[in-house]
Design an enzyme around this catalytic site. Structure first.
Site, PDB file in Angstrom:
ATOM      1  N   ASP A   1     -12.027  -5.140   0.740  1.00 32.11           N
ATOM      2  CA  ASP A   1     -10.823  -6.094   0.671  1.00 32.11           C
ATOM      3  C   ASP A   1     -11.144  -7.560   0.320  1.00 32.11           C
ATOM      4  O   ASP A   1     -11.891  -8.118   0.993  1.00 32.11           O
ATOM      5  CB  ASP A   1     -10.088  -5.976   2.120  1.00 32.11           C
ATOM      6  CG  ASP A   1      -9.022  -7.095   2.030  1.00 32.11           C
ATOM      7  OD1 ASP A   1      -8.471  -7.540   1.280  1.00 32.11           O
ATOM      8  OD2 ASP A   1      -8.443  -7.246   3.353  1.00 32.11           O
TER       9      ASP A   1
ATOM     10  N   HIS B   1       0.765  -1.128  -0.087  1.00 33.93           N
ATOM     11  CA  HIS B   1       0.154   0.021   0.072  1.00 33.93           C
ATOM     12  C   HIS B   1       0.843   1.328   0.279  1.00 33.93           C
ATOM     13  O   HIS B   1       0.487   2.565  -0.230  1.00 33.93           O
ATOM     14  CB  HIS B   1      -1.072  -0.034   1.306  1.00 33.93           C
ATOM     15  CG  HIS B   1      -1.931  -1.053   1.151  1.00 33.93           C
ATOM     16  ND1 HIS B   1      -3.326  -0.850   0.513  1.00 33.93           N
ATOM     17  CD2 HIS B   1      -2.003  -2.483   1.340  1.00 33.93           C
ATOM     18  CE1 HIS B   1      -3.962  -1.942   0.498  1.00 33.93           C
ATOM     19  NE2 HIS B   1      -3.355  -2.914   0.923  1.00 33.93           N
TER      20      HIS B   1
ATOM     21  N   HIS C   1      -6.637 -10.781   7.008  1.00 37.54           N
ATOM     22  CA  HIS C   1      -7.731 -10.180   6.036  1.00 37.54           C
ATOM     23  C   HIS C   1      -9.270 -11.155   6.288  1.00 37.54           C
ATOM     24  O   HIS C   1      -9.214 -12.260   6.617  1.00 37.54           O
ATOM     25  CB  HIS C   1      -7.496 -10.759   4.275  1.00 37.54           C
ATOM     26  CG  HIS C   1      -6.222  -9.940   4.209  1.00 37.54           C
ATOM     27  ND1 HIS C   1      -6.147  -8.640   3.814  1.00 37.54           N
ATOM     28  CD2 HIS C   1      -4.829 -10.283   4.288  1.00 37.54           C
ATOM     29  CE1 HIS C   1      -4.924  -8.369   3.336  1.00 37.54           C
ATOM     30  NE2 HIS C   1      -4.148  -9.473   3.917  1.00 37.54           N
TER      31      HIS C   1
END
Ligand code: ZN
Length: 562
Positions: free
Chosen positions: A200, A80, A373
């Site tokens: 995500d 990122h 995640h």
């Protein structure tokens, strides 16, 4: 406040991160104003010899630098923020506004020190609840659980409607050094109305719920309870939570900690200063002090869980580290999931460690690494809470995006309101529909090799692949200018093709053929087209080698006129 009468569409342009893991970068464009979300990089694939990283193609922004109203970073993972130092110069204008949480900011600034000749970098700190107005966009940051602290999701008000960008996230009821997910806040966004949710997708192919950081700590603790010798824990330098857990457990079990690896040391330093990693004075010791303590009192925290060639664990395993060698009784913990494409390398690493009589604990055996995640159940919950009009899965391979799109449909979203987008597409959003424009912006790989950014293109890469596969073959021919005939016997230099000493016959035949080609095409005197002759040598010798060996080495003819 905006006025509804300007009937303009909001454009969304993903430059990376869709259809791949890493290289996340998203543009929001309204009128002329452009907001950038994240500028990450990704690791090269196995067939890209010599490439360090792949960064987004930002040529769409050429000439539009003045339109950039701001850059916001969601969190400090390299997928990122990683490409930022490589691309910063190209998008910088005086007064460019950049926003990040304290830890993300710390990591970006520290990393910037390794790059010289950069424009002045000013990053404004934001935290949970911060709001900033950037042109037509108002961005409100909210905290999200992940496996790095200080991770921020985005609630973005635009004249076309509100957008929620989840950042990477998971719902964690018992996080490390962090608060659990604030569901009320998410519900609050839903009440204000959300036109688009971008969420995500990295964990979308996993069935259940991601593991809490607490559970991981419990599993790690079992290893600490049982280990008699040293513990060598390898993880990503950016998994700040894991670093904290390993240090805390070491303190609990009276172990000193050696931190090894440049990026690991840097991140521990930054996180310590900012209070995201906590440890007692005296816990961390220098590598050369390691022998002052019994093995049962030592933890080594290092990089290299992916089998990266230059990382610390690899150097230890290869007996290449100045202070640390593996021995019987040591326990090695590989705490990171294997990035797709690295499976073979990690397997070789594990075998090499086991050969030295050392135990290996990997995430497949125990849940010592929960991806950071959200998985299927959490993703569905997020969609149900936010209740968006439109949905775009982001962050992940195409299969992950597709799985996430299915989840959205299961959560009750109509199919026409769910879009699996790809890098380079221009997505138009109005309150009524979501459409993809026919033209695309460039979004191909830009490769970083050493100091070069983008100078290694497809051609160089193909050459490297060819060299790696079948080697190279250099033919040096000396030609008499007057007669156009070859003088003496051509010289041959070859690497990685055949073992020269055992291939005399082949080489002699090759020399004969080269002389034939040159004499036939140039030997008649007059003006000579040397590049044609070189092509002839390349083609004819190439065919000859293929019939003889079924290999295709790179052939480099060199013609010297005397
Ligand atoms: Zn992340």
């Amino acid at each position: 406040m905006y006025t509804k009468k300007i009937q303009q569409d909001l454009k969304l342009i993903p430059l990376g991160g869709l259809g791949e893991v890493g290289r996340n970068m998203m543009l929001l464009e309204y009128g002329r104003a452009i907001l950038i979300i994240d500028i990450g990089f990704r690791m090269p694939e196995e067939d890209m010899p010599g490439i360090d990283f792949i960064v987004p193609n930002i040529s769409y922004l050429n000439g539009k630098q003045k339109n950039i109203v701001g850059i916001v970073f969601t969190h400090g993972h390299y997928d990122h923020i990683g490409a930022f130092p490589y691309l910063f110069k190209k998008i910088w204008t005086p007064g460019l506004e950049i926003f990040a949480s304290p830890l993300t900011r710390g990591i970006i600034l520290k990393r910037q020190e390794d790059f010289s000749g950069q424009p002045p970098l000013k990053i404004t700190q934001v935290k949970d609840g911060s709001k900033v107005k950037l042109g037509p966009f108002q961005v409100e940051f909210f905290r999200q659980n992940h496996n790095i602290p200080d991770n921020l999701g985005l609630f973005i008000e635009t004249p076309a409607g509100n957008i929620v960008h989840t950042s990477d996230f998971k719902f964690d009821p018992t996080p490390v050094n962090d608060l659990p997910t604030n569901f009320q806040k998410l519900e609050g966004f839903a009440r204000r109305g959300v036109m688009l949710l971008m969420s995500d997708s990295t964990g979308a192919e996993e069935e259940n719920h991601s593991l809490s950081e607490k559970t991981i700590e419990k599993n790690l603790e079992e290893i600490f309870q049982r280990a008699e010798g040293r513990i060598i824990a390898a993880t990503f330098a950016s998994l700040i939570n894991r670093i904290q857990q390993i240090i805390s457990l070491s303190e609990k079990y009276k172990r000193k900690v050696v931190v090894e690896g440049y990026s690991m040391k840097t991140n521990v330093e930054i996180s310590k200063v900012l209070g995201y990693v906590k440890f007692k004075k005296g816990t961390i010791i220098k590598p050369r002090e390691i022998d002052n303590y019994p093995d049962s009192r030592i933890t080594v925290l290092c990089t290299g869980a992916q089998g990266e060639g230059s990382a610390v664990l690899m150097r230890i395993t290869q007996k290449d580290h100045p202070y640390i060698r593996l021995k019987k009784g040591d326990s090695v913990i590989l705490s990171s999931s294997v990035i797709p494409g690295n499976e073979r390398t990690v397997q070789i690493l594990k075998d090499d460690i086991l050969r030295q009589g050392t135990k290996v604990f990997h995430y497949k055996m125990m849940d010592i690494h929960a991806g950071g995640h959200a998985q299927k159940e959490e993703l569905k919950q997020m969609i149900k809470i936010i209740k968006p009009d439109f949905f775009i899965p982001i962050h992940g391979q195409y299969s992950m995006l597709a799985a996430h799109a299915e989840i959205a449909k299961e959560a009750g979203m109509p199919e026409k309101n769910v879009l699996i987008a790809e890098n380079g597409q221009i997505i138009d959003l109005s309150s009524k529909k979501i459409t993809v424009e026919r033209t695309q912006v460039p979004s191909n790989y830009v490769m970083v090799d050493g100091l070069g950014i983008g100078d290694v293109g497809e051609v160089v890469l193909r050459d490297r692949q060819m060299l790696a596969k079948d080697g190279m073959f250099v033919i040096v021919v000396v030609v008499d200018k007057q007669t156009g005939k070859v003088k003496g016997s051509p010289d041959i230099i070859s690497r990685g093709f055949v073992y020269l000493r055992e291939s005399r016959g082949l080489l002699n035949e090759t020399r004969k053929k080269v002389i034939e080609i040159v004499n036939k095409t140039a030997g008649s005197g007059g003006a000579v087209n040397w590049s044609y002759i070189k092509d002839e040598i390349r083609n004819k010798i190439g065919q000859f080698f293929f019939t003889k060996t079924h290999r295709r080495p790179m052939i480099l003819p060199v013609v010297i006129e005397v």
